[in-house]
Design an enzyme around this catalytic site. Structure first.
Site, PDB file in Angstrom:
ATOM      1  N   ASP A 279       0.838  -1.199   0.000  1.00 53.71           N
ATOM      2  CA  ASP A 279       0.000   0.000   0.000  1.00 53.71           C
ATOM      3  C   ASP A 279       0.873   1.249   0.000  1.00 53.71           C
ATOM      4  OD1 ASP A 279      -2.385   1.809   0.765  1.00 53.71           O
ATOM      5  OD2 ASP A 279      -3.285  -0.178   0.747  1.00 53.71           O
TER       6      ASP A 279
ATOM      7  N   HIS B 129      -3.830   6.130   3.478  1.00 54.91           N
ATOM      8  CA  HIS B 129      -4.538   4.931   3.017  1.00 54.91           C
ATOM      9  C   HIS B 129      -3.965   3.642   3.582  1.00 54.91           C
ATOM     10  CE1 HIS B 129      -5.695   1.943  -0.132  1.00 54.91           C
ATOM     11  NE2 HIS B 129      -6.795   2.647  -0.173  1.00 54.91           N
TER      12      HIS B 129
ATOM     13  N   SER C 168     -11.046  -0.657  -1.329  1.00 55.57           N
ATOM     14  CA  SER C 168      -9.787  -0.618  -0.579  1.00 55.57           C
ATOM     15  C   SER C 168      -9.989  -1.037   0.862  1.00 55.57           C
ATOM     16  CB  SER C 168      -9.202   0.798  -0.597  1.00 55.57           C
ATOM     17  OG  SER C 168      -8.481   1.031  -1.768  1.00 55.57           O
TER      18      SER C 168
END
Length: 1361
Positions: A128, A355, A541
């Site tokens: 990620d 994220h 996600s």
């Protein structure tokens, strides 16, 4: 019936669809789009998603797909919290639980039954944007072990070159790479006493959000200091004006102008302020056991005594000691350090967006004080593999992906979660996919990834999660509790559903695309630099780590129960025990096999523990065709839906690599019963004997009697001896039977369709041949509050990414909106309309929608028009097949593309283990160097046709480019998706970095062609002309403007090559001008005079330049005798030889001086020779005796000046001449050259005189100082007669003069003007002088700002790739 036979035996809680009848049109629920560009990126509130990638939605969204009693059925055995979950009267407990959903997938029930199977013993790799080790919940596991075992920047974006080695002076100081003097801590062990130094602009390590926050804070402080300086300067000006009222004295005026210029300078500094960030110095050394590094971050601190290198607590590789640092209290950004290549590379690892931390928190966060906010698997451990490159705004790179896989295998990870992705050209194809297959098949790693956020249209799953066979692709699910709690919706949906922006299958080759679904939103930990503990993000996600955490629970249990972990058996258990989302078979394309259930999957694994771990790979092709080979059957186009077709299905049994031939492969034999979900449509054999070598069978599909719309069916195989195992393999069959236009008018309508929040309507239409664009009108009525709709369209073309158009529109009251978008005739198009699920919530009124779709088209035989640069025009034939259309061609050339070959190539083996594949192969790197020049500022973009626009669907590993100037300043970096960047005129170097382990691939690319694409200025756009006659471009007759196309009739016209004057001098022959050409006009009333949305490429090859007929004609030369011409040639050859001599040592200098004196005596008044001698002295530079050198320059300049008749020169330039006369043009060039030689001599004499004056001041020269000052002024006045003494070429004398007069403000004003005028990379001496002048004024804040910019403008070396 669909899987009904296995209801009781393999999933007692399985939700069985009520009906298998396909509706006339696929009515699905709502959708919220995460609108993406080419590559998906991070989103402020919704997470990150991928132009490239990070797959997340931008706002809360859901759809109304029915999944009756999902939570009821799933929790019937426990049942305690069911009412709270469905009634939405949330308590504090149920509210907190909704923020981190676990009940939906049965994770809470599983941990309640198996408290120690909470992920313990499981290691997850998070591919990620990076995970913050300081974030809440990510320090320890539920059993007290370290949560994060390693933190890696796989992209290289944090790599720092520390190959420069220095030693400390006796006082314990070293000179850092930034030039700063740094004190090392004497307690640091360093047996070799060698310190590796490097530096980094800290903003390059920060996210854009963090850098913006720091910039605001720093600018606020800078503005305060600048305002103080302005106030002080203004005070001085006011006091001066009070003392000198209406004075005409020139010296007084100069002083006042200087005071005003100081104010103006400071104000301009505020206007152009652009904080590029502080510099941090990095020092690495070997302490006898491990490599360590320390940072000097004092430039980030308010107090300069803080952040010093000497006070830094050294760090080593995170994996060794698991320690991290914080840059400063202002940024609150944590980082870790890893050291590579024997101390020559230090990697500072920061995250490129929140994220990755959020994703990690969903999977495995552990909050002992707030257990309801735990991640799904609080006992699991993590490694963070940053694949989101900070240089690219968190986009992934091939380098990052490959290094991450290497790390996952090296750490023996059980799981990989990857919440990144993008559209793809080819499914299940590419270099990265090959390496993933190896990780799964050989190393037993379970790979889980997000399916994408490009729904609600079909075939929108992204790579790699939705398109790769070895990866479990996860769709995003929304429960009522999540809507009420996490999304704070007033009136949440009554039942759980799939988020409608969640990407749908099938893939272009017919595979399902989405494997399973999991909750697609959560409130989870985020990095400390965000200045909050956690935030809400939603998207696939978030669904992927939720599923990954659930699988970690399974693995934890499997290890505890001594069950071998296999990706094959785990996937089968997940898919066969998932709860269906929706009542129809078609809903499988949205949610995959359904909402995963951890507890039921574990029961299936326990029951199957003694069965072989195999994967059933399907290879499908239509009978009579050898290609393409697909993984499912997708009948989308009209012809395929009108007749029966036969397909061959090859079932291959795949064991993990290393399986024993005698003990596993030979004994394998299964009796398979084949089932069809609808035997009237799909015929298949009843039974199949399957061995290790596989088996093939045929199926027949007859879709001819199906109604219009979407239909999904399956052929699946079960074990006759153990039907409780569920389907062992499935053949997915998707049929989209389109509506065919039958009326005379090429149009279709949807009338009076009621919409509620989250409702979706899909319409499949066979686009008529000849159609090239659509004009659609959407009318709404029957509602009170505002309504937001998504409208989109998708077509599929072979070997091309799906053709997509999409728009969002809000109706504040009943009204209409019109849209236009391009289409391809002869292909089926899916048009979908969705009311956002959160739009109109709380209102009981439905929105009535009427949609009219009208097809238009002008067919062109040549879609791309190529003009060859000659005077001959190109004939274009246009035709309308559908209706009368207005033919109005328009074409503009807006860009130029220039090809380049590398000037240098360098192939090396990468030295570090992070670039060593699990197979043992070492990755190689090819660096190609290209050079290009810009004659004026421009927006440019590199383009490599072989490599660009593909990251997953390519067999090449990675690429990265860097554009820098002669000062090594980097203007742009990029990878597979280059962007335009505006850069000033000048010479540039582009380095292209390509990686692969196959040396032959790289050898083939050593001469790789690269294009530099440059946008033309609007004034330079080339509007092309059209003619009805082939001779029109020459005669000017028969200009073609417009016509009316009657259906079925052709009309032709000519496109002319631009006239020669349209080609600019910086458009070299062989380059290509390109733009777009369109042919039609939109007929909609709301878009009058609008050009058709369809345009095509038009290119024009730049022809050879015009020949200059006068070139080489020199009448004066021809008039001279042969002996005269020979003497001149000999003289010029001697001067040229003198210019070529080097002066690097004493002997060479002596030889040059001897020859120059000889030539000067031979040609004492020949100005070009004297000018060359002056140039030679200047380029040589001073020896130890600077005073003597300046005297030599003054004497040489005097020789040049004395050789020129200044009166004749002045007289010439006072009279205008006729440029049409060849002789006049020649004389003009000669006089201009003479003037330039004069002014250069005056300029250099002035510089030498100023240095002589300064030397006299230092030695107390008295009279000589006064003489030099007088001579300097006289020289300056003479120069001023000929040139602008404030120009960039001669302004230095003005700066020196003003500085010596104490007028620093005026000197700075002139200096700034010089810098601005250069228009290309400026010389460092100008910026150094600017810093000196600012320091003399006492403006420390300006000095600090300009010094930071020096590191941007003049770095000591290029950064690492």
């Amino acid at each position: 019936m669909h899987l009904a036979v296995f209801k009781a035996s393999w999933s007692s809680n399985q939700r069985i669809p009520h009906s298998l009848q396909s509706p006339r049109s696929f009515l699905s629920p709502p959708s919220l789009r995460s609108f993406q560009q080419k590559r998906r990126r991070g989103s402020g509130t919704g997470g990150v998603c991928g132009k490239k990638r990070l797959i997340v939605g931008n706002m809360p969204s859901s759809s109304s797909v029915t999944i009756s009693a999902i939570i009821d059925d799933a929790t019937r055995e426990t049942g305690e919290n069911d009412k709270a979950l469905r009634s939405f009267h949330l308590t504090e407990t149920t509210f907190l639980a909704s923020l981190m959903p676990k009940k939906e997938i049965g994770a809470d029930r599983f941990i309640e039954s198996h408290p120690e199977y909470d992920g313990r013993g499981t290691l997850i790799a998070i591919f990620d944007s990076g995970v913050d080790p300081a974030a809440g919940g990510l320090q320890v596991t539920s059993d007290g072990k370290p949560k994060i075992l390693d933190v890696l920047d796989c992209t290289g974006s944090g790599d720092i070159d520390t190959s420069t080695v220095v030693k400390a002076d006796p006082e314990g100081y070293i000179i850092g790479k930034s030039g700063a003097r740094l004190q090392v801590n004497r307690s640091w062990e360093n047996p070799s006493e060698e310190w590796h130094v490097g530096y980094k602009l800290v903003y390059e390590l920060f996210t854009n959000t963090l850098a913006s926050r720091i910039r605001e804070e720093r600018k606020k402080r800078w503005d305060e200091k600048n305002q103080e300086a302005i106030s002080e300067a203004l005070k001085c000006l006011n006091e001066f004006d009070k003392k000198h009222i209406k004075s005409d004295d020139l010296s007084v005026k100069n002083v006042r102008d200087d005071l005003q210029n100081k104010i103006d300078f400071l104000r301009k500094q505020a206007e152009i302020y652009d904080d590029r960030g502080p510099v941090i110095d990095v020092v690495a050394w070997y302490d006898g056991n491990v490599w360590r590094a320390a940072l000097d971050t004092h430039s980030l601190e308010d107090d300069p005594e803080n952040g010093k290198l000497v006070d830094f607590v050294p760090l080593t590789n995170f994996r060794t000691e698991r320690k991290y640092g914080i840059f400063s209290r202002l940024d609150a950004c944590s980082f870790v350090i890893n050291i590579y290549e024997g101390g020559n590379v230090v990697s500072i690892v920061t995250d490129s967006s929140p994220h990755g931390t959020h994703v990690a928190g969903i999977a495995a966060a552990f909050h002992p004080e707030e257990p309801l906010l735990n991640g799904v698997a609080p006992g699991a451990q993590l490694i963070s593999c940053k694949i989101g490159d900070s240089r690219l705004g968190s986009m992934e790179t091939g380098t990052g992906l490959v290094r991450a896989l290497i790390a996952a295998v090296e750490h023996k990870c059980d799981l990989i979660n990857m919440s990144y992705g993008e559209p793809t050209l080819l499914p299940d194809y590419g270099r990265f996919i090959d390496l993933v297959n190896e990780a799964v098949d050989k190393h037993h790693i379970i790979f889980i990834s997000s399916a994408g956020n490009n729904g609600p249209a079909l075939t929108t799953v992204g790579a790699p999660g939705g398109t790769a066979t070895s990866i479990i692709g996860v769709g995003a699910y929304l429960s009522p509790a999540m809507a009420a709690g996490a999304h704070c919706v007033v009136d949440p949906p009554s039942e759980g559903l799939e988020y409608t922006w969640s990407s749908r299958g099938p893939t272009t080759d017919g595979d399902l695309g989405v494997s399973i679904s999991a909750p697609g939103g959560a409130v989870a930990p985020v990095p400390t630099w965000t200045l909050q503990r956690r935030m809400l993000m939603n998207g696939t996600s978030m669904a992927s780590p939720s599923a990954c955490g659930g699988v970690a629970l399974l693995i934890s249990g499997m290890k505890a129960e001594s069950i071998p972990v296999s990706p094959y058996s785990v996937r089968k258990a997940l898919e066969n025990t998932a709860i269906s989302v929706g009542d129809r078979l078609e809903d499988i394309l949205s949610a995959g096999r359904g909402l995963m259930q951890v507890d039921k999957a574990f029961e299936s694994i326990i029951q199957s523990r003694n069965l072989p771990n195999v994967y059933y790979k399907l290879k499908i092709n239509q009978v009579g065709k050898t290609t393409p080979i697909s993984r499912g059957i997708y009948l989308r186009e009209s012809r395929a839906c009108q007749q029966s077709s036969e397909w061959t299905v090859q079932v291959e049994v795949k064991f993990h690599e290393g399986a024993n031939n005698l003990e596993q492969l030979v004994p394998f034999e299964e009796y398979i019963q084949l089932h069809s979900s609808e035997s009237s449509i799909i015929q298949a054999p009843e039974f199949l004997l399957l061995t290790h070598n596989g088996r093939r069978f045929n199926i027949i599909i007859d879709p001819s009697k199906l109604s219009e719309g979407l239909h999904y069916h399956e052929v699946y195989g079960t074990d006759c001896k153990a039907p409780w195992r569920g389907p062992l393999f499935r053949v997915p069959i998707t049929i989209t039977k389109p509506a065919v236009l039958e009326s005379d008018r090429p149009a279709i309508s949807l009338s009076q369709v009621p919409f509620l929040p989250g409702h979706i309507v899909r319409k499949f239409i066979d686009v008529p041949l000849g159609a090239t664009w659509v004009e659609a009108t959407m009318r709404t009525s029957g509602f009170d509050t505002a309504r937001s709709f998504f409208i989109g369209a998708v077509q599929l073309c072979p070997l091309q990414r799906p053709i997509k158009w999409e728009s969002v529109v809000t109706f504040s009251s009943p009204s209409s909106q019109s849209f236009t978008f391009p289409v391809k005739g002869g292909l089926v198009i899916e048009v979908n309309v969705a009311q956002f699920w959160s739009s109109g919530v709380g209102s009981h009124e439905s929105t009535v929608v009427d949609l009219e779709i009208v097809f238009h088209g002008i067919s062109i035989k040549k879609e791309a028009v190529l003009l060859d640069g000659s005077e001959g025009p190109i004939r274009v034939v246009a035709k309308s097949l559908l209706s009368t259309e207005k033919l109005v061609p328009a074409a503009t050339l807006e860009k130029i593309r220039i090809p380049y070959r590398p000037v240098e190539s360098n192939l090396t083996t990468l030295p570090d283990n992070r670039d060593k594949l699990p197979s043992g192969k070492q990755i190689l790197a090819l660096t190609l160097t290209y050079k290009f020049k810009l004659e004026e500022p421009a927006e440019v973009k590199p383009h490599v046709p072989l490599l660009n626009d593909r990251i997953y669907d390519t067999k090449f590993e990675s690429q990265f480019y860097m554009i820098s100037d002669s000062n090594k300043r980097v203007y742009a970096t990029g990878d597979v998706y280059p962007n335009y960047v505006k850069i000033p005129k000048g010479d540039y170097i582009l380095q292209l970095y390509i990686r692969h382990d196959n040396v032959h691939f790289l050898e083939e690319m050593k001469e790789l062609v690269l294009f530099i694409q440059r946008k033309l200025e609007k004034k330079d756009f080339v509007q092309l002309n059209f003619f009805s006659q082939p001779d029109g471009p020459i005669t000017g007759d028969g200009i073609f403007k417009s016509s009316v196309l009657v259906p079925g009739e052709e009309e032709a016209f000519y496109v002319a090559t631009p006239s020669s004057e349209k080609f600019k001098k910086n458009s070299p022959p062989g380059s290509v001008l390109y733009g777009r050409i369109s042919y039609g006009k939109i007929s909609l009333d709301s878009k009058k005079n609008g050009q058709s949305p369809v345009s095509y490429r038009i290119l024009c090859i730049v022809p050879p330049s015009k020949t200059d007929e006068r070139k080489g004609m020199d009448s004066a030369t021809c008039a001279k005798s042969v002996p005269e011409r020979l003497q001149e040639e000999v003289r010029d050859a001697k001067i040229k030889f003198l210019s070529s001599l080097k002066q690097d040592n004493k002997e060479e200098k002596s030889a040059w001086k001897e020859l120059s004196n000889s030539l000067k005596s031979e040609y004492p008044k020949y100005t070009p020779l004297l000018a060359k001698i002056l140039d030679g002295l200047i380029s040589r530079g001073p020896d130890d005796d600077k005073i003597s050198h300046n005297k030599e320059i003054i004497n040489a300049a005097n020789d040049v000046i004395d050789s020129i008749d200044k009166e004749e020169l002045a007289k010439y330039f006072s009279v205008k001449f006729d440029p049409e006369e060849d002789e006049a043009e020649k004389i003009k060039k000669k006089m201009e050259l003479t003037r330039d030689q004069l002014t250069e001599a005056l300029y250099q004499r002035g510089l030498a005189l100023s240095e002589t004056e300064s030397s006299s001041e230092e030695t107390g020269g008295g009279a000589s100082e006064l003489g030099a000052k007088v001579l300097f002024e006289e020289n300056f006045k003479e120069l001023k007669k000929w040139v602008d003494v404030k120009s960039s070429k001669y302004g230095m004398l003005s700066v020196i003069r003003e500085r010596k007069s104490g007028r620093i403000g005026t000197a700075l004003k002139i200096l700034n003007g010089m810098i601005d005028q250069q228009g290309e990379p400026a010389k460092r001496k100008l910026y150094d002088l600017k810093i000196e002048l600012a320091a003399e004024n006492g403006w420390a804040h300006v000095v600090a700002y300009e010094r930071q910019w020096l590191h941007v403008r003049f770095p000591p070396s290029l950064p690492l790739f």
